[in-house]
Write a protein that holds these residues in place. Structure first.
Motif, mmCIF file in Angstrom:
data_model
loop_
_atom_site.group_PDB
_atom_site.id
_atom_site.type_symbol
_atom_site.label_atom_id
_atom_site.label_comp_id
_atom_site.label_asym_id
_atom_site.label_seq_id
_atom_site.Cartn_x
_atom_site.Cartn_y
_atom_site.Cartn_z
ATOM 1 N N VAL A 186 73.674 2.037 -87.067
ATOM 2 C CA VAL A 186 74.303 3.242 -86.521
ATOM 3 C C VAL A 186 73.243 4.144 -85.914
ATOM 4 C CG1 VAL A 186 75.592 5.333 -87.091
ATOM 5 C CG2 VAL A 186 76.247 3.142 -88.114
ATOM 6 N N GLU A 187 72.128 4.298 -86.615
ATOM 7 C CA GLU A 187 71.045 5.146 -86.124
ATOM 8 C C GLU A 187 70.480 4.608 -84.811
ATOM 9 O OE1 GLU A 187 66.892 5.902 -88.092
ATOM 10 O OE2 GLU A 187 68.379 7.230 -88.997
ATOM 11 N N THR A 188 70.323 3.291 -84.725
ATOM 12 C CA THR A 188 69.820 2.677 -83.495
ATOM 13 C C THR A 188 70.782 2.911 -82.342
ATOM 14 O OG1 THR A 188 68.607 0.982 -84.715
ATOM 15 C CG2 THR A 188 69.139 0.499 -82.421
ATOM 16 N N LYS A 189 72.074 2.803 -82.605
ATOM 17 C CA LYS A 189 73.074 3.040 -81.559
ATOM 18 C C LYS A 189 73.022 4.482 -81.075
ATOM 19 C CE LYS A 189 77.997 2.453 -80.543
ATOM 20 N NZ LYS A 189 79.313 1.993 -81.070
ATOM 21 N N ILE A 190 72.867 5.426 -81.997
ATOM 22 C CA ILE A 190 72.770 6.843 -81.624
ATOM 23 C C ILE A 190 71.522 7.073 -80.777
ATOM 24 C CG2 ILE A 190 72.432 9.181 -82.517
ATOM 25 C CD1 ILE A 190 74.106 8.330 -84.960
ATOM 26 N N ALA A 191 70.411 6.453 -81.176
ATOM 27 C CA ALA A 191 69.161 6.598 -80.424
ATOM 28 C C ALA A 191 69.298 6.016 -79.022
ATOM 29 C CB ALA A 191 68.026 5.906 -81.172
ATOM 30 N N ARG A 192 69.943 4.856 -78.915
ATOM 31 C CA ARG A 192 70.121 4.232 -77.601
ATOM 32 C C ARG A 192 71.038 5.076 -76.721
ATOM 33 N NH1 ARG A 192 71.229 -0.387 -79.400
ATOM 34 N NH2 ARG A 192 73.492 -0.241 -79.276
ATOM 35 N N GLY A 215 68.671 15.485 -81.784
ATOM 36 C CA GLY A 215 68.112 14.150 -81.678
ATOM 37 C C GLY A 215 66.994 14.100 -80.654
ATOM 38 N N ARG A 216 65.952 13.325 -80.940
ATOM 39 C CA ARG A 216 64.896 13.093 -79.960
ATOM 40 C C ARG A 216 64.303 11.708 -80.180
ATOM 41 N NH1 ARG A 216 64.439 16.891 -84.162
ATOM 42 N NH2 ARG A 216 62.317 17.211 -84.912
ATOM 43 N N LEU A 217 63.884 11.132 -79.083
ATOM 44 C CA LEU A 217 63.405 9.759 -79.079
ATOM 45 C C LEU A 217 62.058 9.698 -78.383
ATOM 46 C CD1 LEU A 217 64.168 6.684 -79.565
ATOM 47 C CD2 LEU A 217 64.987 6.710 -77.196
ATOM 48 N N THR A 218 61.084 9.065 -79.031
ATOM 49 C CA THR A 218 59.786 8.820 -78.408
ATOM 50 C C THR A 218 59.666 7.328 -78.141
ATOM 51 O OG1 THR A 218 58.773 10.695 -79.546
ATOM 52 C CG2 THR A 218 57.291 9.047 -78.629
ATOM 53 N N TYR A 219 59.488 6.999 -76.880
ATOM 54 C CA TYR A 219 59.524 5.623 -76.378
ATOM 55 C C TYR A 219 58.087 5.258 -76.005
ATOM 56 C CZ TYR A 219 61.206 2.298 -72.603
ATOM 57 O OH TYR A 219 61.453 1.251 -71.756
ATOM 58 N N LEU A 220 57.414 4.492 -76.868
ATOM 59 C CA LEU A 220 56.038 4.068 -76.617
ATOM 60 C C LEU A 220 56.057 2.798 -75.774
ATOM 61 C CD1 LEU A 220 54.609 4.550 -80.224
ATOM 62 C CD2 LEU A 220 54.531 6.166 -78.330
ATOM 63 N N ALA A 221 55.217 2.765 -74.728
ATOM 64 C CA ALA A 221 55.333 1.661 -73.778
ATOM 65 C C ALA A 221 54.041 1.430 -73.013
ATOM 66 C CB ALA A 221 56.463 1.962 -72.786
ATOM 67 N N ASP A 222 53.998 0.286 -72.351
ATOM 68 C CA ASP A 222 52.979 -0.009 -71.352
ATOM 69 C C ASP A 222 53.631 0.139 -69.985
ATOM 70 O OD1 ASP A 222 50.881 -0.720 -73.155
ATOM 71 O OD2 ASP A 222 51.855 -2.651 -73.481
ATOM 72 N N LEU A 279 59.661 2.377 -80.765
ATOM 73 C CA LEU A 279 60.383 3.626 -80.552
ATOM 74 C C LEU A 279 60.473 4.399 -81.857
ATOM 75 C CD1 LEU A 279 62.213 1.124 -78.962
ATOM 76 C CD2 LEU A 279 62.748 3.194 -77.675
ATOM 77 N N ARG A 280 60.421 5.710 -81.740
ATOM 78 C CA ARG A 280 60.527 6.604 -82.892
ATOM 79 C C ARG A 280 61.699 7.536 -82.658
ATOM 80 N NH1 ARG A 280 58.724 7.149 -88.245
ATOM 81 N NH2 ARG A 280 58.115 9.292 -88.725
ATOM 82 N N ILE A 287 61.779 2.079 -84.654
ATOM 83 C CA ILE A 287 62.692 1.019 -84.226
ATOM 84 C C ILE A 287 61.927 0.027 -83.350
ATOM 85 C CG2 ILE A 287 64.889 0.472 -83.114
ATOM 86 C CD1 ILE A 287 65.662 3.425 -83.426
ATOM 87 N N GLU A 288 62.082 -1.252 -83.644
ATOM 88 C CA GLU A 288 61.458 -2.294 -82.834
ATOM 89 C C GLU A 288 62.278 -2.521 -81.564
ATOM 90 O OE1 GLU A 288 58.595 -3.640 -83.379
ATOM 91 O OE2 GLU A 288 58.280 -2.754 -85.373
ATOM 92 N N PRO A 289 61.624 -2.843 -80.444
ATOM 93 C CA PRO A 289 62.354 -3.043 -79.183
ATOM 94 C C PRO A 289 63.470 -4.081 -79.264
ATOM 95 C CG PRO A 289 60.015 -2.838 -78.741
ATOM 96 C CD PRO A 289 60.162 -2.894 -80.234
#
Length: 238
Positions: free
Chosen positions: A5-11, A84-91, A132-133, A144-146
C-alpha cells in the motif's frame, strides 16, 4: 502501513506531480549538492525524463557526475512534515537518438519545450533509478527498491496517442465531467481541457493552466480496459 500500500501511495505521488527538486553534485562548489526545480514526465517504464539546457549548472554537474536525486512533495495542507514526499535516487543517462517515444511524451506534457530542443542546446536525460525513499507522514518512512516500485505503462506510444486523440476530439464533455465530478472544478466553455497522458493507473488532464491527475480504481492493462474505465468514470454520480 502495508508495504504494498505504501509503495502504491509513493508511486501515485510520482505520477501526480510534474515538477521536483533535482539535486546534482556541484562543480562550482565541490562537495555540496546543488538543487533546483525541474519538470519531468515518465517514460514507458515509469522512469523520470528531464530536459536540461547545456548552459545549466545541472547539465555541467551531470556530465561530471551522473549521480542525482529528484525530490517530489505532495504539496497539500499547511503542515509540510505531514505531507508525502519521495526522494528518487538515480543515475542520469542521456537519451539515445532513437528514443523518440520518450521525447514525444515529454513534448505532450510540456509543448513549449519542443521549440527549445529544436532551436537551442537542450538535452534529454532519463533518471535510471537506484533506490527510492518515501515519507508518507510522521513515522511512515521506508526505502523502496526499484523493482518493487515501478510499473511499466501498458500502452505503446501509438496506443496512447490513439486514446488521447479519441478523447480530445470526440469526448470533450466527458473530460469536463471528470473535472466536475471528481475534482469539483467547473471549466468555462471557452477554456480548453486536454487529456495529455494515460497509463495503467490513471490519466492526466491539462485544464485551467494546470495538470490534474485522475486515478483508476484498479490497474488497467489494455485498450479495452481503458475504454471501460473511462466510460465508467463518466457515469459516476457525485
Amino acid at each position: 502501513m502495508d508495504s504494498n500500500v505504501e509503495t502504491k501511495i509513493a508511486r501515485r505521488l510520482l505520477l501526480s506531480q510534474k515538477y521536483g527538486v533535482l539535486s546534482t553534485h556541484s562543480l562550482e562548489v565541490p562537495g555540496y549538492p546543488f538543487g533546483s526545480i525541474t519538470p519531468y514526465c515518465l517514460d514507458r517504464q515509469g522512469h523520470a525524463i528531464i530536459l536540461i539546457s547545456n548552459l545549466a549548472q545541472h547539465f555541467k554537474n551531470i556530465r561530471a557526475n551522473p549521480k542525482v536525486s529528484l525530490t517530489i512533495v505532495e504539496g497539500r495542507g499547511p503542515e509540510v512534515q505531514a505531507q508525502g514526499r519521495l526522494t528518487y535516487l538515480a543515475d542520469a543517462v542521456g537519451l539515445e537518438a532513437s528514443e523518440q517515444d520518450a521525447r514525444e511524451r515529454y513534448y505532450t506534457y510540456f509543448p513549449d519545450s519542443r521549440e527549445f530542443t529544436e532551436s537551442h542546446g537542450f538535452f534529454f536525460f532519463r533518471l535510471k533509478p537506484v533506490k527510492l525513499r518515501f515519507i508518507g507522514g510522521f513515522g511512515k518512512i521506508d526505502w523502496i527498491e526499484p523493482d518493487q516500485f515501478f510499473l511499466p505503462n501498458p500502452f505503446t506510444g501509438e496506443e496512447e496517442k490513439s486514446i488521447l486523440t479519441h478523447m480530445n476530439q470526440n469526448h470533450r464533455e466527458a473530460l469536463r465531467s471528470y473535472l466536475r465530478r471528481f475534482k469539483e472544478i467547473d471549466v468555462k466553455d471557452e477554456e480548453a481541457v486536454t487529456m495529455v497522458g494515460i497509463d495503467g493507473e490513471g490519466f492526466d488532464l491539462l485544464a485551467t493552466g494546470r495538470m490534474i491527475r485522475f486515478s483508476f480504481e484498479k490497474f488497467i492493462a489494455n485498450m479495452n480496459e481503458a475504454r471501460q474505465a473511462l466510460v465508467a468514470m463518466s457515469r459516476v454520480e457525485k
